[in-house]
Design a protein around this motif. Structure first.
Motif, short mmCIF file in Angstrom:
data_model
loop_
_atom_site.label_atom_id
_atom_site.label_comp_id
_atom_site.label_asym_id
_atom_site.label_seq_id
_atom_site.Cartn_x
_atom_site.Cartn_y
_atom_site.Cartn_z
N GLY B 97 52.19 30.51 -72.94
CA GLY B 97 51.99 31.20 -74.21
C GLY B 97 51.59 30.29 -75.35
N LEU B 98 51.73 28.98 -75.16
CA LEU B 98 51.40 28.07 -76.25
C LEU B 98 49.90 27.85 -76.38
CD1 LEU B 98 54.12 25.33 -75.65
CD2 LEU B 98 54.09 27.01 -77.48
N PHE B 99 49.15 28.17 -75.35
CA PHE B 99 47.74 27.81 -75.29
C PHE B 99 46.87 29.05 -75.30
CE2 PHE B 99 48.75 23.46 -74.52
CZ PHE B 99 49.94 23.49 -73.81
N ALA B 100 45.73 28.92 -75.99
CA ALA B 100 44.83 30.07 -76.07
C ALA B 100 44.15 30.31 -74.72
CB ALA B 100 43.78 29.82 -77.16
N GLY B 101 43.79 29.23 -74.05
CA GLY B 101 43.15 29.35 -72.74
C GLY B 101 44.15 29.10 -71.64
N PRO B 102 43.67 28.71 -70.46
CA PRO B 102 44.59 28.40 -69.35
C PRO B 102 45.48 27.22 -69.72
CG PRO B 102 42.31 28.58 -68.59
CD PRO B 102 42.26 28.60 -70.07
N TRP B 248 50.11 26.69 -80.26
CA TRP B 248 50.04 25.22 -80.19
C TRP B 248 48.59 24.76 -80.33
CZ3 TRP B 248 52.95 21.20 -80.86
CH2 TRP B 248 52.55 19.95 -80.38
N ASP B 249 47.66 25.46 -79.70
CA ASP B 249 46.25 25.09 -79.84
C ASP B 249 45.81 25.17 -81.30
OD1 ASP B 249 45.00 26.40 -76.66
OD2 ASP B 249 45.80 24.44 -77.24
N ARG B 250 46.29 26.19 -82.00
CA ARG B 250 45.91 26.32 -83.42
C ARG B 250 46.53 25.19 -84.24
NH1 ARG B 250 46.98 31.70 -82.20
NH2 ARG B 250 48.97 31.69 -83.32
N LEU B 251 47.73 24.76 -83.86
CA LEU B 251 48.37 23.66 -84.60
C LEU B 251 47.58 22.37 -84.44
CD1 LEU B 251 50.97 22.88 -86.22
CD2 LEU B 251 51.94 22.17 -84.04
#
Lengths: 216, 318
Positions: B97-102, B248-251
């Protein structure tokens, strides 16, 4: 019969009960007053000093519980249980009444602590993010005293010969441990036993943990 | 050169001989049983697990099980298997869930001696060769609440792996990675820090001046960081929880922005809202006081009943 037992128990233990009440009434008031920092913003040192004072609560609980258990059976032991065994009452009911009489006196001490803690909290200004736990403190004190009382109650109810043998065995183990320590040998069996008695799952584990009247 | 190829090469001058030999070999091969499906179905993950288990056993370890759930693979021993098997799905969902992709694949392994005291949970991204994260297990997995402890150690290792691939600015600010599962590190401490701190911004924040709270958490760009690293970790965890998938990706997306802007991008809301939520949680925190460990109360009641039962059942003795 229960009320008669309570009256007799009160007569034999009132000095101890009154002393315990005086101690538990004074503890919250004195501990908060003496722990109060010179700088009201120094909350860390206030909590640290209060934590040090809070060690007296389990100490009083332990002493009160053990003394009450000894006093519960004192009159019966003096008469070698002759009077108790001739009473027209089941043994389990007699034991239950004895336990209940001690428990009610202990509850009176816990109630005194609760009232004193409530009074202390009501008259003490508290910093933000600090909470008062007068009810939890009094309930834990009562439960801890009852735990020590019940363990001592069971030990004191053992036959005299068994208690003598047990006491001598414990003293011998302590003496042996001291000798091992003085001779510089490896061997430590007392500390693991004490830890087993007082850890979270031990019979005296309730004496551990936090005992602070004011905490985060 | 194989034996068959040598024979065919020697028979090359003889016309038709090589073809005849080849036909005979093909017919004989057709009579042989097909290769085992298990041997042909090994994928790279299974091969890696076998190699890791062999390496552990050659070093005296006792790895026995490979647990796979989504992007997480865990090599564990018999002792820890049940505990980690229960929390691995939750960890996998939180990690994904922290990542937008895989989500990147992560390899976790329990290492250490057989007696429990020297055990460590190590972790690495699957494409890395060396383990980049570790946290000590000790003997707590045999304690009274092994699931909570396992959740915390897996969260710590995953947090270290998260931070390992973050930009230097975030690494310097955070120092310890945010734990994706389990109780966020610092959540219990925050109420104590807020209650006892004498630092000016923290005191002002505690006393109701919300404009000073970002400075207390180190979000104002200043060099003074009044609250501990654990409090900052709790703030980032709150941002990840609030931001949902891809937080997390956005961070990480804009490393040159201020920490305040990055947290806002991750959480989808201003950092002041996150701080308000943390403060409200800290204010409601009742982790201190005599009732903090209810287990002790229940155990005491049990011992009390046992003592009474023994005495009442045995009666009184002379």
């Amino acid at each position: 019969m229960l009320s008669a037992m309570i009256r007799l128990h009160w007569k034999s233990s009132r000095a101890w009960v009154l002393a315990a009440i005086a101690a538990v009434v004074a503890l919250p008031i004195v501990s908060v007053a003496l722990a109060w920092p010179h700088d009201s913003a120094d909350v860390a040192s206030f909590l640290a000093r209060l934590d040090a004072w809070s060690l007296f609560y389990p100490a009083v609980a332990g002493v009160l519980g053990a003394v009450m258990a000894g006093l519960t059976w004192r009159s019966d032991r003096r008469g070698d249980f002759v009077y108790a065994l001739t009473l027209p009452i089941e043994r389990w009911r007699y034991v239950w009444y004895r336990f209940l009489s001690g428990a009610m006196l202990i509850a009176s001490v816990a109630a005194a602590l609760w009232l004193a803690a409530l009074l202390t909290v009501a008259t003490t200004p508290r910093a933000a993010f600090l909470h008062a736990y007068p009810t939890a403190l009094a309930a834990k004190f009562g439960l801890a005293t009852l735990a020590v009382f019940s363990a001592s109650f069971a030990l004191v109810a053992l036959p005299g010969r068994v208690r003598q043998v047990g006491a001598r065995a414990i003293l011998a183990l302590i003496a042996l441990q001291a000798l091992v320590f003085l001779l510089g040998w490896q061997g430590n069996w007392l500390v693991p036993v004490l830890e087993a008695l007082t850890d979270r799952f031990g019979p005296l584990g309730i004496l551990g943990g936090r005992w602070m009247l004011i905490d985060v | 050169m194989s034996s068959l190829a040598l024979i065919l090469a020697l028979l090359q001058p003889v016309p038709g001989a090589a073809d005849s030999v080849r036909r005979v070999v093909d017919r004989l091969t057709a009579l042989l049983p097909a290769p085992s499906e298990a041997r042909t179905a090994l994928d790279s993950l299974t091969l890696e697990a076998q190699a890791a288990r062999a390496a552990s056993e050659s070093a005296g370890g006792t790895l026995t099980d490979t647990l796979v759930n989504g992007p997480l693979t865990l090599l564990t021993t018999r002792v820890e298997r049940r505990v980690f098997a229960d929390i691995l799905p939750e960890a996998s969902r939180a990690w994904s869930g922290l990542f937008a992709g895989p989500a990147p694949e992560v390899w976790l392994e329990v290492r250490g001696g057989p007696w429990g005291s020297a055990r460590t949970l190590v972790g690495r991204h699957r494409e890395d060769t060396a383990f980049r994260a570790a946290t000590h297990l000790g003997v707590r997995l045999r304690g009274p609440d092994p699931e909570s402890f396992a959740r915390r150690v897996v969260g710590e290792v995953l947090g270290q792996l998260l931070l390992d691939r973050a930009d230097p600015g975030l690494r310097d600010w955070l120092v310890f990675g945010p734990t994706p599962i389990g109780q966020p590190a610092g959540a219990e401490e925050l109420s104590y820090q807020l209650a006892t701190s004498v630092a000016p911004a923290t005191r002002a924040c505690r006393d109701g001046d919300r404009s000073r709270c970002p400075a207390a958490f180190g979000l104002d760009g200043g060099t003074t960081k009044e609250l501990s690293l654990a409090a900052r970790g709790a703030l980032v965890r709150a941002a990840l929880d609030a931001g949902g998938p891809g937080a997390w990706d956005r961070l990480l997306a804009q490393p040159d922005r201020s920490m305040s802007d990055r947290l806002a991008a991750a959480a989808g809301r201003p950092p002041e809202a996150l701080i308000d939520r943390l403060m409200a949680r800290a204010r409601a925190d009742r982790s201190g006081g005599p009732g903090a460990d209810p287990l002790r109360w229940w155990v005491a009641a049990g011992w009390l009943a046992l003592a009474l039962g023994v005495v009442a059942g045995g009666g009184i003795r002379r």
